[in-house]
Design a protein around this motif. Structure first.
Motif, PDB file in Angstrom:
ATOM      1  N   LYS A   9     -96.849  50.753 -38.235  1.00 49.42           N
ATOM      2  CA  LYS A   9     -96.556  51.984 -38.972  1.00 49.42           C
ATOM      3  C   LYS A   9     -95.041  52.243 -38.988  1.00 49.42           C
ATOM      4  CE  LYS A   9     -97.454  56.913 -39.194  1.00 49.42           C
ATOM      5  NZ  LYS A   9     -98.052  58.086 -38.575  1.00 49.42           N
ATOM      6  N   ARG A  10     -94.417  52.042 -37.851  1.00 49.90           N
ATOM      7  CA  ARG A  10     -92.962  52.235 -37.743  1.00 49.90           C
ATOM      8  C   ARG A  10     -92.244  51.243 -38.646  1.00 49.90           C
ATOM      9  NH1 ARG A  10     -89.236  49.850 -33.951  1.00 49.90           N
ATOM     10  NH2 ARG A  10     -91.019  48.997 -32.845  1.00 49.90           N
ATOM     11  N   PHE A  11     -92.675  49.991 -38.647  1.00 49.11           N
ATOM     12  CA  PHE A  11     -92.049  48.971 -39.488  1.00 49.11           C
ATOM     13  C   PHE A  11     -92.211  49.322 -40.966  1.00 49.11           C
ATOM     14  CE2 PHE A  11     -92.686  45.368 -36.147  1.00 49.11           C
ATOM     15  CZ  PHE A  11     -91.742  45.956 -35.340  1.00 49.11           C
ATOM     16  N   LYS A  12     -93.389  49.774 -41.348  1.00 50.02           N
ATOM     17  CA  LYS A  12     -93.644  50.119 -42.750  1.00 50.02           C
ATOM     18  C   LYS A  12     -92.723  51.248 -43.200  1.00 50.02           C
ATOM     19  CE  LYS A  12     -97.132  51.789 -45.910  1.00 50.02           C
ATOM     20  NZ  LYS A  12     -98.296  52.614 -46.052  1.00 50.02           N
ATOM     21  N   HIS A  13     -92.630  52.295 -42.410  1.00 44.10           N
ATOM     22  CA  HIS A  13     -91.742  53.420 -42.751  1.00 44.10           C
ATOM     23  C   HIS A  13     -90.284  52.977 -42.813  1.00 44.10           C
ATOM     24  CE1 HIS A  13     -94.278  57.001 -42.877  1.00 44.10           C
ATOM     25  NE2 HIS A  13     -95.008  56.443 -41.934  1.00 44.10           N
ATOM     26  N   THR A  14     -89.890  52.131 -41.869  1.00 43.41           N
ATOM     27  CA  THR A  14     -88.513  51.660 -41.823  1.00 43.41           C
ATOM     28  C   THR A  14     -88.168  50.855 -43.066  1.00 43.41           C
ATOM     29  OG1 THR A  14     -88.583  51.635 -39.406  1.00 43.41           O
ATOM     30  CG2 THR A  14     -86.859  50.325 -40.456  1.00 43.41           C
ATOM     31  N   VAL A  15     -89.025  49.922 -43.452  1.00 43.31           N
ATOM     32  CA  VAL A  15     -88.780  49.100 -44.640  1.00 43.31           C
ATOM     33  C   VAL A  15     -88.752  49.958 -45.899  1.00 43.31           C
ATOM     34  CG1 VAL A  15     -89.729  47.264 -46.104  1.00 43.31           C
ATOM     35  CG2 VAL A  15     -89.691  46.976 -43.617  1.00 43.31           C
ATOM     36  N   GLU A  16     -89.687  50.895 -46.021  1.00 45.29           N
ATOM     37  CA  GLU A  16     -89.713  51.773 -47.202  1.00 45.29           C
ATOM     38  C   GLU A  16     -88.433  52.599 -47.298  1.00 45.29           C
ATOM     39  OE1 GLU A  16     -93.370  53.963 -46.733  1.00 45.29           O
ATOM     40  OE2 GLU A  16     -94.587  52.267 -47.394  1.00 45.29           O
ATOM     41  N   PHE A  17     -87.951  53.119 -46.179  1.00 47.56           N
ATOM     42  CA  PHE A  17     -86.725  53.917 -46.164  1.00 47.56           C
ATOM     43  C   PHE A  17     -85.529  53.037 -46.538  1.00 47.56           C
ATOM     44  CE2 PHE A  17     -83.088  56.021 -44.180  1.00 47.56           C
ATOM     45  CZ  PHE A  17     -83.282  57.342 -44.557  1.00 47.56           C
ATOM     46  N   LEU A  18     -85.466  51.853 -45.959  1.00 48.17           N
ATOM     47  CA  LEU A  18     -84.362  50.937 -46.238  1.00 48.17           C
ATOM     48  C   LEU A  18     -84.326  50.580 -47.727  1.00 48.17           C
ATOM     49  CD1 LEU A  18     -82.133  49.460 -44.581  1.00 48.17           C
ATOM     50  CD2 LEU A  18     -83.624  47.462 -44.643  1.00 48.17           C
ATOM     51  N   LYS A  19     -85.483  50.310 -48.308  1.00 50.87           N
ATOM     52  CA  LYS A  19     -85.552  49.959 -49.735  1.00 50.87           C
ATOM     53  C   LYS A  19     -85.037  51.080 -50.623  1.00 50.87           C
ATOM     54  CE  LYS A  19     -89.305  46.594 -49.921  1.00 50.87           C
ATOM     55  NZ  LYS A  19     -90.656  46.356 -50.448  1.00 50.87           N
ATOM     56  N   GLN A  20     -85.190  52.320 -50.201  1.00 46.66           N
ATOM     57  CA  GLN A  20     -84.715  53.464 -50.989  1.00 46.66           C
ATOM     58  C   GLN A  20     -83.187  53.540 -51.026  1.00 46.66           C
ATOM     59  OE1 GLN A  20     -86.393  57.105 -49.467  1.00 46.66           O
ATOM     60  NE2 GLN A  20     -88.477  56.317 -49.560  1.00 46.66           N
ATOM     61  N   HIS A  21     -82.522  52.976 -50.023  1.00 45.85           N
ATOM     62  CA  HIS A  21     -81.085  53.213 -49.880  1.00 45.85           C
ATOM     63  C   HIS A  21     -80.219  51.959 -49.871  1.00 45.85           C
ATOM     64  CE1 HIS A  21     -82.108  57.357 -49.180  1.00 45.85           C
ATOM     65  NE2 HIS A  21     -82.994  56.956 -48.297  1.00 45.85           N
ATOM     66  N   ILE A  22     -80.808  50.814 -49.566  1.00 48.72           N
ATOM     67  CA  ILE A  22     -80.023  49.591 -49.442  1.00 48.72           C
ATOM     68  C   ILE A  22     -80.599  48.522 -50.362  1.00 48.72           C
ATOM     69  CG2 ILE A  22     -79.189  47.796 -47.864  1.00 48.72           C
ATOM     70  CD1 ILE A  22     -78.095  50.665 -47.291  1.00 48.72           C
ATOM     71  N   ASP A  23     -79.733  47.968 -51.203  1.00 51.28           N
ATOM     72  CA  ASP A  23     -80.126  46.899 -52.116  1.00 51.28           C
ATOM     73  C   ASP A  23     -80.193  45.579 -51.355  1.00 51.28           C
ATOM     74  OD1 ASP A  23     -79.124  44.714 -54.292  1.00 51.28           O
ATOM     75  OD2 ASP A  23     -80.307  46.331 -55.213  1.00 51.28           O
ATOM     76  N   THR A  24     -81.115  44.714 -51.761  1.00 55.99           N
ATOM     77  CA  THR A  24     -81.253  43.429 -51.073  1.00 55.99           C
ATOM     78  C   THR A  24     -80.033  42.523 -51.248  1.00 55.99           C
ATOM     79  OG1 THR A  24     -82.451  42.530 -52.967  1.00 55.99           O
ATOM     80  CG2 THR A  24     -83.782  43.414 -51.149  1.00 55.99           C
ATOM     81  N   SER A  25     -79.152  42.853 -52.189  1.00 57.49           N
ATOM     82  CA  SER A  25     -77.936  42.051 -52.371  1.00 57.49           C
ATOM     83  C   SER A  25     -76.890  42.346 -51.297  1.00 57.49           C
ATOM     84  CB  SER A  25     -77.334  42.307 -53.755  1.00 57.49           C
ATOM     85  OG  SER A  25     -76.867  43.649 -53.841  1.00 57.49           O
ATOM     86  N   GLN A  26     -77.068  43.421 -50.540  1.00 55.15           N
ATOM     87  CA  GLN A  26     -76.100  43.796 -49.499  1.00 55.15           C
ATOM     88  C   GLN A  26     -76.471  43.131 -48.177  1.00 55.15           C
ATOM     89  OE1 GLN A  26     -76.729  48.072 -50.274  1.00 55.15           O
ATOM     90  NE2 GLN A  26     -74.527  48.158 -50.626  1.00 55.15           N
ATOM     91  N   SER A  27     -75.501  42.515 -47.519  1.00 57.38           N
ATOM     92  CA  SER A  27     -75.755  41.836 -46.252  1.00 57.38           C
ATOM     93  C   SER A  27     -75.825  42.851 -45.108  1.00 57.38           C
ATOM     94  CB  SER A  27     -74.670  40.800 -45.980  1.00 57.38           C
ATOM     95  OG  SER A  27     -73.410  41.433 -45.874  1.00 57.38           O
TER      96      SER A  27
END
Length: 178
Positions: A9-27
């Motif tokens: 559950k923690r991982f799911k929330h973390t990934v969803e939050f990250l996707k909202q703010h950080i593009d996969t092109s950013q290292s």
């Protein structure tokens, strides 16, 4: 892929939050050794480099020398004696960090077998915000979630309603303000 159980559950929330703010092109430089969450982030298209396991309270060279555009810190600041020093050493302009929140009905976590696996700090959300702001970060977005268990008792019931995790997306104040 994710269930509503710890740590999924923690991982799911973390990934969803990250996707909202950080593009996969950013290292990303992820503070802490490689772990299941860093593997999950990679499976979602992120380029993630982890720190080597050095004691970040003593040596921040890997952070200072990083050319990554984003730093992530998932449940690591509570293990540090001086999270302020680590936050100030970050050169990236973007930070995504999560912490387990201090719960009024539960004492701070302390491993009896692993001296490194202890919480020196358990923050309330406002305390973590102040720490970030004092270290030169402007908070852009936040979220909280609970960590329910299927155990019986007062504390397990309270965990269904009381947020346990807090995550923040922050950007560095301009260099002229720091």
């Amino acid at each position: 892929m994710y269930e509503n159980t710890f740590p999924n559950k923690r991982f799911k929330h973390t990934v969803e939050f990250l996707k909202q703010h950080i593009d996969t092109s950013q290292s990303i430089l992820d503070l802490g050794i490689e772990n299941p969450l860093s593997d999950i982030l990679k499976s979602h298209g992120y380029t993630v480099k982890n720190t080597s396991g050095i004691d970040l309270d003593i040596n921040t060279s890997e952070i200072k020398n990083s050319q990554n555009e984003v730093v992530t810190a998932f449940e690591i600041f509570e293990h540090l004696l001086s999270p302020f020093t680590v936050l100030k050493s970050i050169k990236a302009d973007k930070l995504v960090a999560s912490i387990p929140m201090r719960l009024w009905f539960s004492s701070a976590y302390r491993s009896k077998t692993d001296m490194r696996d202890r919480h020196y700090h358990e923050f309330e959300d406002w305390q973590f915000d102040w720490l970030l702001e004092k270290a030169g970060w402007k908070i852009i977005a936040t979220d909280k979630w609970t960590n329910p268990t299927k155990k019986i008792g007062i504390r397990p019931i309270l965990r269904w309603f009381t947020p346990r995790y807090y995550i923040v997306y922050a950007e560095r104040y301009s260099k002229s303000k720091s």
